[in-house]
Design a protein around this motif. Structure first.
Motif, mmCIF file in Angstrom:
data_model
loop_
_atom_site.group_PDB
_atom_site.id
_atom_site.type_symbol
_atom_site.label_atom_id
_atom_site.label_comp_id
_atom_site.label_asym_id
_atom_site.label_seq_id
_atom_site.Cartn_x
_atom_site.Cartn_y
_atom_site.Cartn_z
ATOM 1 N N LEU A 111 -5.706 3.039 -2.283
ATOM 2 C CA LEU A 111 -7.013 2.685 -1.738
ATOM 3 C C LEU A 111 -7.894 4.062 -2.136
ATOM 4 C CD1 LEU A 111 -5.749 0.340 0.620
ATOM 5 C CD2 LEU A 111 -7.170 -0.253 -0.598
ATOM 6 N N SER A 158 1.651 0.736 -4.400
ATOM 7 C CA SER A 158 0.293 0.666 -4.349
ATOM 8 C C SER A 158 -0.478 1.203 -5.154
ATOM 9 C CB SER A 158 0.471 1.832 -3.279
ATOM 10 O OG SER A 158 -1.549 2.935 -2.629
ATOM 11 N N THR A 184 -0.054 -9.742 1.095
ATOM 12 C CA THR A 184 0.054 -8.653 0.821
ATOM 13 C C THR A 184 -0.412 -7.506 2.125
ATOM 14 O OG1 THR A 184 -2.028 -7.355 -0.167
ATOM 15 C CG2 THR A 184 -2.520 -9.544 0.475
ATOM 16 N N TYR A 185 -0.623 -6.433 1.948
ATOM 17 C CA TYR A 185 -0.803 -5.375 2.902
ATOM 18 C C TYR A 185 -1.652 -4.946 1.932
ATOM 19 C CZ TYR A 185 3.898 -5.283 4.649
ATOM 20 O OH TYR A 185 4.484 -6.476 5.014
ATOM 21 N N ASN A 186 -2.726 -4.530 1.410
ATOM 22 C CA ASN A 186 -3.697 -4.325 0.828
ATOM 23 C C ASN A 186 -5.266 -5.234 1.396
ATOM 24 O OD1 ASN A 186 -6.155 -3.209 -0.664
ATOM 25 N ND2 ASN A 186 -4.624 -2.864 -2.447
ATOM 26 N N GLU A 201 -11.982 -6.921 3.894
ATOM 27 C CA GLU A 201 -10.499 -7.621 4.414
ATOM 28 C C GLU A 201 -11.144 -8.283 5.131
ATOM 29 O OE1 GLU A 201 -7.513 -5.358 7.678
ATOM 30 O OE2 GLU A 201 -10.206 -4.736 7.471
ATOM 31 N N THR A 229 0.782 -1.017 0.169
ATOM 32 C CA THR A 229 -0.431 -0.059 -0.323
ATOM 33 C C THR A 229 0.839 1.424 -0.235
ATOM 34 O OG1 THR A 229 -0.235 -0.273 2.723
ATOM 35 C CG2 THR A 229 -1.824 -1.022 1.082
ATOM 36 N N ALA A 240 -7.111 -6.913 -1.509
ATOM 37 C CA ALA A 240 -6.251 -7.949 -2.389
ATOM 38 C C ALA A 240 -7.541 -8.883 -3.162
ATOM 39 C CB ALA A 240 -5.301 -8.841 -1.493
#
Length: 391
Positions: free
Chosen positions: A43, A40, A118-120, A158, A10, A123
Motif C-alpha cells: 500500500l 501484502s 480482505t484487510y486491504n 475503501e 496487509t 482490494a
C-alpha cells in the motif's frame, strides 16, 4: 461445512511481528477453514532504505513460486505486483497479474467457491470480487491515516469496498461509526489475544530474564510495538525518563515500522532508556513477564483514535499493569488500566502501581481475557457470516 478463504493481507506471513492477519488466519484454520494467505500487496510506496530493499528482493524470490504450506490448512503466496502503483497502465498490469496468479493458486489448491476476506482497502481495484462466494472486509486500522499512503485513493476505494462487502468487521468503535454509514452489515469485534500461548509462558514467570534485559535495573517500564513517530509520543517518553531517572524505560520493536522517516534522537542521550530491538513473537513474552509495567505512550492523531492496540490485552495477559494515553478504543476497559493525559499523569499512575496503591485485579483480568480470544471471536465472525448467508 468446509470453507475455502482467500485472505488478502496487509502484512507478510513471515514478518517477525505478527498482527491481526496472521493470528486470524490461524484461528480460521483451526475452525476447519482452508486459507490462501496473500502477502501484502504494497500500500505504501517503498523507499530506498535497507528494510524495503530487502522486502523487495524477498518478494521477487517468492513471487515465482506456488503457494507454500506454512500450517495445517494455510498456504501463503506472494504475488509479484508493483507496490503503491498510481499510473493506470501499471495498475492494469497489477490487476491482470494478480487475478491470473490467484486463479492458478486456487486451482492448484482445489478451492471451491472461496470467500474473499480482505484487510486491504484497495482490494476491489485489484481483485474481481464477483469470482468469490462472499466478500468480507476486516477493517483493523484507519490505513488512510498512515504516513506515506495515497490517502485520497484509499478513502475512495475503501468506501466502495465497504458498500460492496457482504459483511464488514471492525476492531474499534470509531471505525464502526464511520464504516456503518457505508454498510449497515458492519459489526464491532475488538482485538483479542492468543490466550493459550500467553498462559503457557506466564506460568513460567519465575524463569530468569533474557540476558539483554537482566542488565537493566528495575523497575522496568516496557513498551512493545512499532517504534514509529505516528504511533509513539517520543516527547512524552522523554519527559517521563527525565522526571524519573531511576526508572528504566525498555523499548522493544522495529524503529520506523510503517514510517521510515521516524527519528528517535530525542531519546538518544537518556541513560535510562534502553532500546533492545525487535524480538520474535515466540521470544517476546520472556521479556514481558520480567518487566513491571506495560506502557502505551501513544501519540494522539487520526490513526491512533481508530486503533485498538493489540499490546493492551497482551500486557494484561503477561501480568503487567497498563498505563496508557487516552485512546477511544479503550474507553470501555477503563477499569483495567490507568488512563493518562500527560507525562506527570504517567508518573503519578506508575508510582501508585509501584507502591501498591493500585491493585491488579487478577480475577477480573482473567475473566476479560477468556472472553477475548481469537477462537471465540472467529467463531462469532463465522456465525455472523453464516447468518448473512442464511438471510
Amino acid at each position: 461445512m468446509r470453507r475455502d478463504i482467500v485472505l488478502v493481507s496487509t502484512a507478510e506471513w513471515h514478518h517477525p511481528f505478527w498482527t491481526n492477519k496472521q493470528h486470524t488466519a490461524l484461528a480460521l484454520a483451526r475452525q476447519g477453514c482452508r486459507i490462501l494467505y496473500v502477502d501484502s500487496l504494497g500500500l505504501r510506496k517503498p523507499s530506498a532504505n535497507s528494510r524495503d530493499l530487502f522486502r523487495i528482493g524477498r518478494r521477487l524470490l517468492r513471487g515465482l513460486r506456488l503457494p507454500e504450506q506454512v500450517h495445517e490448512g494455510i498456504w501463503v503466496c506472494s504475488p509479484l505486483v508493483i507496490p503503491a502503483a498510481r499510473w493506470g497502465l501499471i495498475q492494469r498490469c497489477n490487476k491482470l497479474i494478480l487475478r491470473l496468479y490467484l486463479y492458478i493458486c486456487q486451482f492448484y489448491l482445489r478451492f471451491k467457491s472461496p470467500m474473499l476476506w480482505t484487510y486491504n482497502p484497495l482490494a476491489l481495484r485489484l481483485v474481481n470480487s464477483r469470482n468469490y462466494s462472499k466478500l468480507i472486509y476486516h477493517c483493523v486500522d484507519d490505513i488512510a491515516a498512515q504516513p506515506g499512503m495515497d490517502s485520497p485513493q484509499i478513502i475512495v476505494w475503501e468506501r466502495l469496498l465497504c458498500e460492496s462487502a457482504d459483511i464488514v468487521f471492525v476492531t474499534s468503535k470509531n471505525l464502526l461509526d464511520a464504516r456503518i454509514e457505508w454498510n449497515p452489515a458492519t459489526y464491532y469485534y475488538p482485538n483479542v489475544i492468543d490466550l493459550s500461548y500467553f498462559n503457557s509462558v506466564v506460568q513460567g514467570k519465575a524463569v530468569d530474564p533474557p540476558s539483554s534485559l537482566a542488565r537493566i535495573p528495575g523497575p522496568r517500564l516496557l513498551f512493545v510495538g512499532a517504534i514509529s513517530s505516528y504511533k509513539v509520543n517520543f516527547d512524552l517518553l522523554r519527559d517521563l525518563a527525565v522526571l524519573r531517572p531511576q526508572w528504566s524505560i525498555v523499548l522493544i520493536g522495529a524503529i520506523g515500522e510503517g514510517d521510515p522517516q521516524t527519528d528517535i534522537r530525542l531519546l538518544a542521550d537518556l541513560s535510562n532508556v534502553y532500546y533492545l530491538g525487535p524480538k520474535a513473537y515466540s521470544d517476546l513474552l520472556s521479556y514481558m513477564v520480567c518487566c513491571d509495567i506495560g506502557l502505551l505512550p501513544c501519540r494522539l492523531n487520526q490513526y491512533t483514535s481508530n486503533m485498538f492496540p493489540m499490546k493492551f490485552l497482551e500486557y494484561l495477559a503477561s501480568g503487567l499493569p497498563v498505563v496508557s494515553t487516552v485512546l477511544p478504543s479503550l474507553s470501555e476497559y477503563r477499569s483495567f488500566y490507568d488512563e493518562c493525559k500527560s507525562a506527570s499523569d504517567f508518573v503519578d499512575a506508575i508510582e501508585r502501581i509501584l507502591t501498591g496503591k493500585t491493585i491488579f485485579d487478577h480475577r477480573a483480568v482473567h475473566d476479560l481475557l477468556i472472553s477475548h480470544t481469537y477462537e471465540s471471536r472467529t467463531v462469532k465472525m463465522l456465525k455472523k457470516i453464516d447468518g448473512v448467508h442464511e438471510g
